[in-house]
Design a protein around this motif. Structure first.
Motif, short mmCIF file in Angstrom:
data_model
loop_
_atom_site.label_atom_id
_atom_site.label_comp_id
_atom_site.label_asym_id
_atom_site.label_seq_id
_atom_site.Cartn_x
_atom_site.Cartn_y
_atom_site.Cartn_z
N ARG A 53 4.63 -9.84 11.71
CA ARG A 53 5.80 -9.69 10.79
C ARG A 53 5.32 -9.64 9.39
O ARG A 53 5.81 -8.58 8.61
N SER A 58 6.45 -3.05 4.45
CA SER A 58 7.84 -3.05 4.22
C SER A 58 8.66 -2.09 4.42
O SER A 58 8.13 -0.95 4.45
N GLN A 59 10.06 -2.27 4.64
CA GLN A 59 10.88 -1.07 5.03
C GLN A 59 11.05 -0.25 3.63
O GLN A 59 11.45 0.71 3.82
N ALA A 60 10.62 -0.91 2.70
CA ALA A 60 10.66 -0.24 1.46
C ALA A 60 9.46 0.55 0.91
O ALA A 60 9.52 1.06 -0.16
#
Lengths: 135, 151
Positions: A53, A58-60
Motif C-alpha cells: 500500500r 498515488s491515485q493522483a
C-alpha cells in the motif's frame, strides 16, 4: 504448545524479482497479508500488505497509464521488502512467538529449520489457538 | 479468564468530530481503534486503517488541486456502523473467536448497553504470550520471566 503445531506449512513465497503488482495479486488470491521473499533456498525478506500500500503510486499521479504500468511492472518485491526478518525455529514455544510479535509490532514470523523456510505463524494463528483453548 | 480481566478503557470520540482530531486522539492514547459515542450510545468504530485510507484519499485530492476535506471531514463519514461487541463476562476464547469470524482486531465491551471497555487483538496475544493463564480465571497475572506451565 509449539509454533510447529500452529504454523502454516509450505507458505506462499515470492522471488525478489517478482513485480510488486504480481505480489499484490498473489496475496489477494490467497487472502494473506504477509508474503515471504525467498532467494534460492534462503529467506531474503518479508513483504506485508502495508508495504505494498505504501509503495503503490498515488491515485493522483501525473503519470500516464502507460508510464504507470511500466512503473508497476518495474518495482519488485526485493526493493520494497523488509530485510531484517525475525525468524524462529519450529520447536519454539508459542508464547515466545506471541511475545516477539508484540515486542516488535509484527504480525507474522517465518519458521525456519536448518536455514530453510518450513512455515509461517501469524497473529491469526495465535488468535485461533486461544479461541480453541478449553475455557 | 474473561473479557473483563483483559479489557482496557476505550478511547471514544463524538461522531461530529473531525478525522483530524480522531488521528490526534488515537496518537495521544496510543491506540488503533476509536469507539464513536453519542449520548452514551455506541454508533460506530474507526480503525487506524480506515483513517489511513481517508487520509490517502484526501492527500490525492490535494495533489490534484482540490481542497482537502481532512480538516472538516467528520469521523461519522468514515466509521463502521455495524459494531461487533462483546460482553465483559464472556471468556477470552469467545473474544478471539469473534475477531476471527468477523476479521476484526478489536471489540468494544458492552454491558447493559453501556460501553465499559475495549479488547484488542494485541491484548489477546498478550494472553498467548503467557502473561496470563487463560484457564485459571482470577489467578492473576503471571510474569513472563517466571517459570509457568505450557499453554
Amino acid at each position: 504448545m509449539l509454533v510447529k503445531d500452529l504454523m502454516t506449512s509450505s507458505p506462499i513465497t515470492a522471488a525478489p524479482t517478482m513485480p510488486m503488482f504480481e505480489a499484490r495479486q498473489l496475496m489477494q488470491r490467497h487472502r494473506i497479508r504477509h508474503l515471504l521473499v525467498v532467494d534460492g533456498d534462503e529467506l531474503a525478506g518479508i513483504v506485508t500488505d502495508r508495504d505494498i500500500r505504501l509503495n503503490w503510486p498515488s491515485q493522483a499521479t501525473s503519470l500516464s497509464v502507460w508510464e504507470l504500468n511500466y512503473l508497476l511492472a518495474r518495482v519488485t518485491v526485493g526493493e520494497i521488502m523488509n530485510r531484517a526478518v525475525i525468524r524462529v525455529g519450529p520447536q519454539r514455544d508459542a508464547r515466545d512467538a506471541a511475545r516477539l510479535m508484540l515486542e516488535h509490532r509484527i504480525g507474522a514470523l517465518p519458521i525456519t529449520e536448518d536455514g530453510k523456510i518450513i512455515g509461517i505463524v501469524t497473529e491469526t494463528d495465535l488468535l485461533r489457538a486461544l479461541a480453541e483453548m478449553a475455557a | 479468564m474473561n473479557v473483563r480481566d483483559v479489557m482496557r478503557r476505550a478511547a471514544t470520540i463524538h461522531p461530529a468530530e473531525t478525522v483530524r482530531n480522531a488521528i490526534q486522539l488515537a496518537r495521544t492514547r496510543g491506540v488503533r481503534h476509536l469507539v464513536i459515542v453519542e449520548n452514551g450510545k455506541i454508533c460506530g468504530i474507526v480503525a487506524d486503517r480506515d483513517v489511513k485510507e481517508a487520509v490517502a484519499r484526501a492527500a490525492a485530492r490535494e495533489e490534484l488541486g482540490e481542497p482537502s476535506l481532512l480538516t472538516r471531514l467528520p469521523v461519522e463519514a468514515i466509521m463502521t456502523r455495524d459494531v461487533i461487541t462483546i460482553h465483559p463476562a464472556e471468556p477470552v476464547q469467545m473474544a478471539a473467536r469473534r475477531m476471527l469470524d468477523h476479521q476484526i482486531s478489536a471489540l468494544p465491551v458492552v454491558e447493559n448497553e453501556q460501553l465499559v471497555g475495549i479488547v484488542a487483538e494485541s491484548d489477546l496475544l498478550g494472553i498467548v504470550a503467557g502473561a496470563m493463564v487463560p484457564d485459571r480465571a482470577g489467578s492473576g497475572r503471571e510474569r513472563l520471566d517466571q517459570p509457568s506451565g505450557r499453554l
